[in-house]
Structures are given as structure tokens and as C-alpha cells.
Write an enzyme that holds these catalytic residues in place. Structure first.
Site, PDB file in Angstrom:
ATOM      1  N   GLY A  14      -8.817  20.969  11.917  1.00 57.03           N
ATOM      2  CA  GLY A  14      -8.275  19.840  11.159  1.00 57.03           C
ATOM      3  C   GLY A  14      -9.273  19.357  10.121  1.00 57.03           C
ATOM      4  O   GLY A  14     -10.456  19.227  10.411  1.00 57.03           O
ATOM      5  N   ASP A 106     -14.153  20.791  17.879  1.00 56.47           N
ATOM      6  CA  ASP A 106     -14.272  21.486  19.142  1.00 56.47           C
ATOM      7  C   ASP A 106     -13.850  22.984  19.102  1.00 56.47           C
ATOM      8  O   ASP A 106     -14.626  23.871  19.456  1.00 56.47           O
ATOM      9  CB  ASP A 106     -13.310  20.699  20.046  1.00 56.47           C
ATOM     10  CG  ASP A 106     -13.446  20.993  21.468  1.00 56.47           C
ATOM     11  OD1 ASP A 106     -14.497  20.657  22.013  1.00 56.47           O
ATOM     12  OD2 ASP A 106     -12.500  21.580  22.014  1.00 56.47           O
ATOM     13  N   THR A 129     -14.828  16.242  12.351  1.00 54.56           N
ATOM     14  CA  THR A 129     -13.527  15.892  12.941  1.00 54.56           C
ATOM     15  C   THR A 129     -13.385  14.376  12.956  1.00 54.56           C
ATOM     16  O   THR A 129     -14.369  13.663  13.220  1.00 54.56           O
ATOM     17  CB  THR A 129     -13.380  16.428  14.378  1.00 54.56           C
ATOM     18  OG1 THR A 129     -12.248  15.792  14.989  1.00 54.56           O
ATOM     19  CG2 THR A 129     -14.587  16.176  15.258  1.00 54.56           C
ATOM     20  N   ASP A 131     -11.887  12.851  15.166  1.00 51.16           N
ATOM     21  CA  ASP A 131     -11.731  12.434  16.570  1.00 51.16           C
ATOM     22  C   ASP A 131     -13.013  11.898  17.213  1.00 51.16           C
ATOM     23  O   ASP A 131     -12.960  11.223  18.235  1.00 51.16           O
ATOM     24  CB  ASP A 131     -11.232  13.616  17.427  1.00 51.16           C
ATOM     25  CG  ASP A 131      -9.908  14.168  16.937  1.00 51.16           C
ATOM     26  OD1 ASP A 131      -9.185  13.426  16.249  1.00 51.16           O
ATOM     27  OD2 ASP A 131      -9.612  15.338  17.230  1.00 51.16           O
ATOM     28  N   ASP A 133     -15.108  13.453  18.972  1.00 52.11           N
ATOM     29  CA  ASP A 133     -15.144  13.881  20.377  1.00 52.11           C
ATOM     30  C   ASP A 133     -16.167  14.984  20.657  1.00 52.11           C
ATOM     31  O   ASP A 133     -16.004  15.746  21.607  1.00 52.11           O
ATOM     32  CB  ASP A 133     -13.741  14.326  20.833  1.00 52.11           C
ATOM     33  CG  ASP A 133     -13.196  15.471  19.976  1.00 52.11           C
ATOM     34  OD1 ASP A 133     -13.795  15.782  18.933  1.00 52.11           O
ATOM     35  OD2 ASP A 133     -12.169  16.047  20.362  1.00 52.11           O
ATOM     36  N   ARG A 175      -6.671  13.225  19.356  1.00 48.58           N
ATOM     37  CA  ARG A 175      -6.382  14.305  20.312  1.00 48.58           C
ATOM     38  C   ARG A 175      -6.475  13.754  21.737  1.00 48.58           C
ATOM     39  O   ARG A 175      -5.635  12.954  22.106  1.00 48.58           O
ATOM     40  CB  ARG A 175      -7.324  15.491  20.118  1.00 48.58           C
ATOM     41  CG  ARG A 175      -6.713  16.789  20.638  1.00 48.58           C
ATOM     42  CD  ARG A 175      -7.600  17.970  20.358  1.00 48.58           C
ATOM     43  NE  ARG A 175      -7.693  18.286  18.954  1.00 48.58           N
ATOM     44  CZ  ARG A 175      -6.869  19.117  18.309  1.00 48.58           C
ATOM     45  NH1 ARG A 175      -5.922  19.712  18.962  1.00 48.58           N
ATOM     46  NH2 ARG A 175      -7.027  19.355  17.024  1.00 48.58           N
TER      47      ARG A 175
HETATM   48  O1  F6P Z   1      -8.565  17.128  15.507  1.00 49.78           O
HETATM   49  C1  F6P Z   1      -8.109  16.372  14.454  1.00 49.78           C
HETATM   50  C2  F6P Z   1      -6.657  16.024  14.611  1.00 49.78           C
HETATM   51  O2  F6P Z   1      -6.246  15.237  13.515  1.00 49.78           O
HETATM   52  C3  F6P Z   1      -6.289  15.336  15.927  1.00 49.78           C
HETATM   53  O3  F6P Z   1      -6.587  13.962  15.916  1.00 49.78           O
HETATM   54  C4  F6P Z   1      -4.820  15.645  16.030  1.00 49.78           C
HETATM   55  O4  F6P Z   1      -4.411  15.632  17.370  1.00 49.78           O
HETATM   56  C5  F6P Z   1      -4.726  17.028  15.452  1.00 49.78           C
HETATM   57  O5  F6P Z   1      -5.868  17.213  14.627  1.00 49.78           O
HETATM   58  C6  F6P Z   1      -3.479  17.300  14.637  1.00 49.78           C
HETATM   59  O6  F6P Z   1      -3.493  18.615  14.250  1.00 49.78           O
HETATM   60  P1  F6P Z   1      -2.518  19.232  13.145  1.00 49.78           P
HETATM   61  O7  F6P Z   1      -2.987  18.759  11.805  1.00 49.78           O
HETATM   62  O8  F6P Z   1      -2.644  20.694  13.313  1.00 49.78           O
HETATM   63  O9  F6P Z   1      -1.153  18.697  13.445  1.00 49.78           O
END
Ligand code: F6P
Length: 326
Positions: A14, A106, A129, A131, A133, A175
Site C-alpha cells: 500500500g 509488513d 505504511t 498503519d 504496525d 489493517r
Molecule cells: O497497509 C495499508 C493499508 O491501507 C491498510 O490500512 C488497509 O487495510 C490496506 O492497506 C488496504 O489495501 P488495498 O489498498 O489493497 O485495498
């Protein structure tokens, strides 16, 4: 003395505001140290398909302020197979790339760890990220900007929540981590945060309602971290409709707008320091570590720790939120 002459840089997973500032920092610090730089497009996918371009200093001009990533990003299926990684390695060698800098979360650092082990390639990770995390760094690139985006949104929701005397559940990303929800709640003056870290400990909705927010307030905002563990904002709105029908409840899901926007000063400085330190690490012959900042000091965190060790929620923050939302 480092044997690396040319580094490859990629962004993966992401996107997060500040990734461009990190690309700029890595590129400029590498050139400053006499290394050649190659930009790899669309994350690990670009290594597999050979979408690789030499980067000069001017290729990263005027990007520090941009959200997203000029290198694009992707989640790459081929790279999860040994055959895909072999193709990636062959392409990397054909391009003369000796080491990789991977900016991502991650999943991206997990890919780096496997690749580094299989082919003995020096890989340096940067935590990118929203997040927050990843273990071993106080914050990750993009987290601060996303928090500020949440504040901006919640401030606006507050206006309508107050006017209509409603209870709002605002779902934020993260996440399976509650950092955005908890600190977003403190910073926006929200009444509560529902986070995955406490999902198995107690009923967070019940605790919030029982805390009696109606005593002093006619409207409320609760930040809910997206996650299978919390069930998300819609789940709590349904519960309130069924269990506490006296409340007029609404839901806002902030979604991907949290991933965009110009990076904050904090994220630009963080990305610049981490990017520069990534090249220091390569020059010192470090490998297979994520660069973090803890207590204002650059630290090298082995991939195994950064990915696998759970980053704990600070319970003091939970108490601050409880106390200040009476
Ligand atoms: O890891 C970053 C993030 O934005 C999370 O917060 C979220 O769960 C996920 O990516 C969403 O992913 P995508 O853009 O593939 O829908």
C-alpha cells in the site's frame, strides 16, 4: 569497504505519503556516496518484468511534497513463488544491481527477507505504511500524514454530529493495528476508540455506552479501526440500532483518502533521515535490516523482528483517551 556499486530501489504494498521523500533521499544519498541508482517500477513486479530505469539526481527533483509513489506500487503474486524470485534475481543481476532498498510495510519486508535469504542479496528495508504496525520504529512513513487526514475529516464530522446530536462511528484504516484509531481519537477529541488489540479483552462498545457519555454530551464520535477483529464501524452501528435504539447513529468510512495527500513535515523528515541512513547501512555492509528511528536515534532492526514482533499499543494513551472524553 562496501562492495556494492549499484542499488535498486522500489516501493511495494500500500502506498503511503512520504514514500517519494524516501525515494528522493535514498537516490541522493546513494549518488552522494558514489553509488549508481536504479528505480524499479511497480514494486517486486518490476524486478520480475524488468521495468527498471537508471535514476539521476534530477529524476527525484520536486517530489518531496508529493503523495503516492513515483515508482508506482503493486502487490506481486509472481514474487511469492521461487520461480518468480529466480526471474527477479536474474533481472537484477543483468541490470548490475548489487543491493536493494525496499520501502513498504509488513508484506513487502517479508518478501525482502525471503529474497535476501534465497539469493544472498543485501536488502535494506524502510518502514513505509500508514498503519504504523512495524516493530522497531516509533513511527512509519505515512502514519503522521494519515493521522492528520483523519483529524481533518473528524473535525468536519464533528460539526454535523453536534448539530444533529448524533453518535458517529468513523472507520479508519490500520489493517490489524489500532494506532490510527487510538491516536486519531486522542488528537480529534473523539469520545472513544475501538481497536483490534482489545477485541478479545472486553466489549469496547458496552464500555463506551456504560461510561455514560450522554451525561455531559449530546453527540459523540467513536473511531473504529477496520479489522476482522473489531468487525468495523457498520457492525457497531448495527449493534447500537438493536441494543440501544435511543441513539441516532451514523457511519463514515474514511477509506483510501487516508492514503493520499502531501506528506506532513514529520513524514518528510522521517523519510529523509531513513533514506539517508539506508545508504549509510549499505556502506557499512549491513544487510537484511529495516531502518527505524527510536527515541530520535537511527536503529537497524533485523527483518525477523520488524515483521514478526508485535508492536504494542501504549496503554497510557488508552487511559488518556478515557480520562479526557468524560
Ligand atoms: O497497509 C495499508 C493499508 O491501507 C491498510 O490500512 C488497509 O487495510 C490496506 O492497506 C488496504 O489495501 P488495498 O489498498 O489493497 O485495498
Amino acid at each position: 569497504m562496501a562492495t556494492v556499486k549499484c542499488i535498486g530501489i522500489l516501493t511495494s504494498g500500500g502506498d503511503a505519503p512520504g514514500m517519494n521523500a524516501a525515494i528522493r533521499a535514498v537516490t541522493r544519498a546513494a549518488i552522494y556516496n558514489g553509488l549508481a541508482v536504479k528505480g524499479i517500477y511497480r514494486g517486486y513486479k518490476g524486478l520480475v518484468t524488468g521495468e527498471i530505469k537508471e535514476f539521476k539526481s534530477q529524476d527525484v527533483s520536486n517530489i518531496i511534497q508529493l503523495g503516492g509513489t513515483i515508482l508506482k506500487t503493486a502487490r506481486c503474486k509472481e514474487f511469492t513463488t521461487p520461480e518468480g524470485r529466480q526471474v527477479a534475481y536474474d533481472n537484477m543481476k543483468a541490470e548490475g544491481i548489487d543491493a536493494l532498498v525496499i520501502i513498504g510495510g509488513d508484506g513487502s519486508l517479508t518478501g525482502a527477507r525471503i529474497f535476501a535469504q534465497e539469493f544472498d542479496v543485501p536488502c535494506i528495508g524502510l518502514p513505509g505504511t500508514i498503519d504504523n504496525d512495524l516493530y522497531g520504529t516509533d513511527t512509519t512513513i505515512g502514519y503522521d500524514t494519515a493521522l492528520n487526514t483523519i483529524l481533518d475529516a473528524v473535525d468536519k464530522i464533528r460539526d454535523t454530529a453536534t448539530s444533529h446530536e448524533r453518535l458517529f462511528f468513523v472507520e479508519v484504516m490500520g489493517r490489524d493495528a489500532g494506532f490510527l484509531a487510538l491516536n486519531g481519537a486522542i488528537a480529534s477529541g473523539a469520545e472513544a476508540a475501538i481497536i483490534p488489540e482489545f477485541s478479545t479483552e472486553f466489549d469496547q462498545l458496552e464500555e463506551f455506552i456504560k461510561s455514560g457519555y450522554r451525561k455531559s454530551k449530546n453527540s459523540s464520535i467513536v473511531l473504529v479501526a477496520e479489522s476482522e477483529l473489531t468487525g468495523g464501524a457498520m457492525h457497531y452501528a448495527e449493534r447500537v440500532k438493536n441494543e440501544y435504539p435511543q441513539y441516532d447513529v451514523r457511519v463514515t468510512i474514511l477509506g483510501h483518502l487516508q492514503r493520499g495527500g502531501s506528506p506532513s513535515a514529520h513524514d518528510r523528515i522521517l523519510a529523509s533521515r531513513l533514506g539517508s541512513a539506508a545508504i549509510d547501512a549499505i556502506m557499512e555492509d549491513q544487510r537484511n535490516v529495516m531502518i527505524g528511528i527510536e527515541n530520535d536515534e537511527i536503529v537497524y532492526v533485523p527483518f525477523s523482528k520488524a515483521i514478526k514482533k508485535e508492536k504494542p499499543i501504549n496503554r497510557e494513551l488508552v487511559n488518556v483517551l478515557r480520562k479526557l472524553s468524560i
